[in-house]
Write a protein that holds these residues in place. Structure first.
Motif, short mmCIF file in Angstrom:
data_model
loop_
_atom_site.label_atom_id
_atom_site.label_comp_id
_atom_site.label_asym_id
_atom_site.label_seq_id
_atom_site.Cartn_x
_atom_site.Cartn_y
_atom_site.Cartn_z
N TRP A 109 -8.27 2.77 -3.12
CA TRP A 109 -7.36 2.02 -3.99
C TRP A 109 -7.97 1.93 -5.38
CZ3 TRP A 109 -7.80 -3.47 -5.25
CH2 TRP A 109 -8.97 -4.07 -4.76
N VAL A 145 -3.01 4.34 -4.62
CA VAL A 145 -3.58 3.97 -3.33
C VAL A 145 -3.30 5.08 -2.32
CG1 VAL A 145 -3.45 2.34 -1.40
CG2 VAL A 145 -3.17 1.49 -3.72
N TYR A 164 0.85 4.20 -2.90
CA TYR A 164 0.75 5.65 -2.69
C TYR A 164 1.79 6.37 -3.55
CZ TYR A 164 0.88 10.22 -0.47
OH TYR A 164 0.87 11.58 -0.25
N ASN A 208 0.81 -1.21 0.00
CA ASN A 208 0.00 0.00 0.00
C ASN A 208 0.85 1.27 0.00
OD1 ASN A 208 -2.94 -0.68 0.01
ND2 ASN A 208 -2.27 -1.99 1.67
N TYR A 252 -3.67 4.82 1.75
CA TYR A 252 -3.97 3.82 2.78
C TYR A 252 -3.75 4.41 4.16
CZ TYR A 252 -3.57 -0.56 5.38
OH TYR A 252 -3.73 -1.58 6.29
N TRP A 253 -4.83 4.50 4.93
CA TRP A 253 -4.76 5.08 6.27
C TRP A 253 -4.91 4.01 7.34
CZ3 TRP A 253 -7.65 7.49 2.41
CH2 TRP A 253 -7.36 8.83 2.14
N ASP A 269 -8.26 0.02 9.44
CA ASP A 269 -7.59 0.61 8.29
C ASP A 269 -8.63 0.98 7.24
OD1 ASP A 269 -8.14 -2.10 7.63
OD2 ASP A 269 -6.41 -2.24 6.31
N TYR A 285 -11.93 -1.38 3.79
CA TYR A 285 -11.83 -0.98 5.18
C TYR A 285 -12.03 -2.16 6.11
CZ TYR A 285 -16.82 -0.67 4.03
OH TYR A 285 -18.08 -0.93 3.55
N SER A 312 -8.75 2.33 2.91
CA SER A 312 -7.98 2.70 1.71
C SER A 312 -8.87 3.20 0.60
CB SER A 312 -7.16 1.51 1.21
OG SER A 312 -7.98 0.46 0.78
#
Length: 187
Positions: free
Chosen positions: A91, A71, A66, A62, A73-74, A87, A104, A89
């Motif tokens: 994407w 993507v 980025y 991920n 992604y948190w 999490d 998620y 994302s």
């Protein structure tokens, strides 16, 4: 036009109870715990994070996404405890068509307390206002009533039902596609 400056400095976001931040390899233990939980994975139709290395590889994948503008992604971190609880994302970010698919997870200890809705409201607002997306897509298992419920609350609409279009764990599964247009976002 997609705001590509969102890919130069990671978009760290906050809500009342959550910090939505970039993942690090140190998050692998928490991620593995969430993505091996049978309640979380029941309708995920993807691999369990059976080892810490699988979670590290997932995070690395991920992070690379980025850097390639595919993507964002948190990690969802509860502010009060500092605990990573899930999490999220964007994407398959489609720069040309201003669309992203979402994915998620959330630790079941935090289900039913409004954490995911709180995160989604902030993340979709960022996606529409800052990243300049036009729409989001969610591909879910038709049996995942919890995901359906939250998506519908936020303005998503069911677009499609695909029969046996997804091969997972030795069987063909159905899937449903939901989408959210900026004009339908219930903020």
């Amino acid at each position: 036009m997609i705001n590509e400056t969102c890919f130069t400095t990671f978009p760290r976001l906050e809500t009342e109870r959550l910090l939505l931040r970039a993942a690090t390899l140190e998050d692998a233990t928490a991620l593995q715990s969430i993505r091996t939980n049978p309640e979380v994975m029941e309708y995920m139709d993807t691999f369990y994070h059976d080892t810490l290395q699988v979670s590290k590889d997932f995070i690395s994948y991920n992070l690379e996404g980025y850097s390639n503008k595919k993507v964002i992604y948190w990690m969802l971190e509860e502010k009060e405890s500092g605990k990573t609880i899930g999490d999220f994302s964007f994407w398959k970010i489609d720069l040309k068509h201003h669309r992203a698919e979402i994915g998620y997870t959330l630790d079941p200890n935090y289900w039913g307390k409004g954490y995911m809705k709180e995160a989604m409201l902030r993340l979709f607002s960022f996606g529409f206002k800052d990243l300049n997306l036009h729409s989001f897509e969610a591909n879910i298992n038709p049996l995942n009533d919890k995901s359906k419920k939250i998506l519908l609350k936020l303005g998503f609409q069911k677009e499609a039902y695909f029969r046996e279009n997804f091969f997972y764990n030795g069987e063909y599964l159905d899937s449903e596609i939901y989408s959210l247009l900026e004009k339908n976002f219930i903020n």
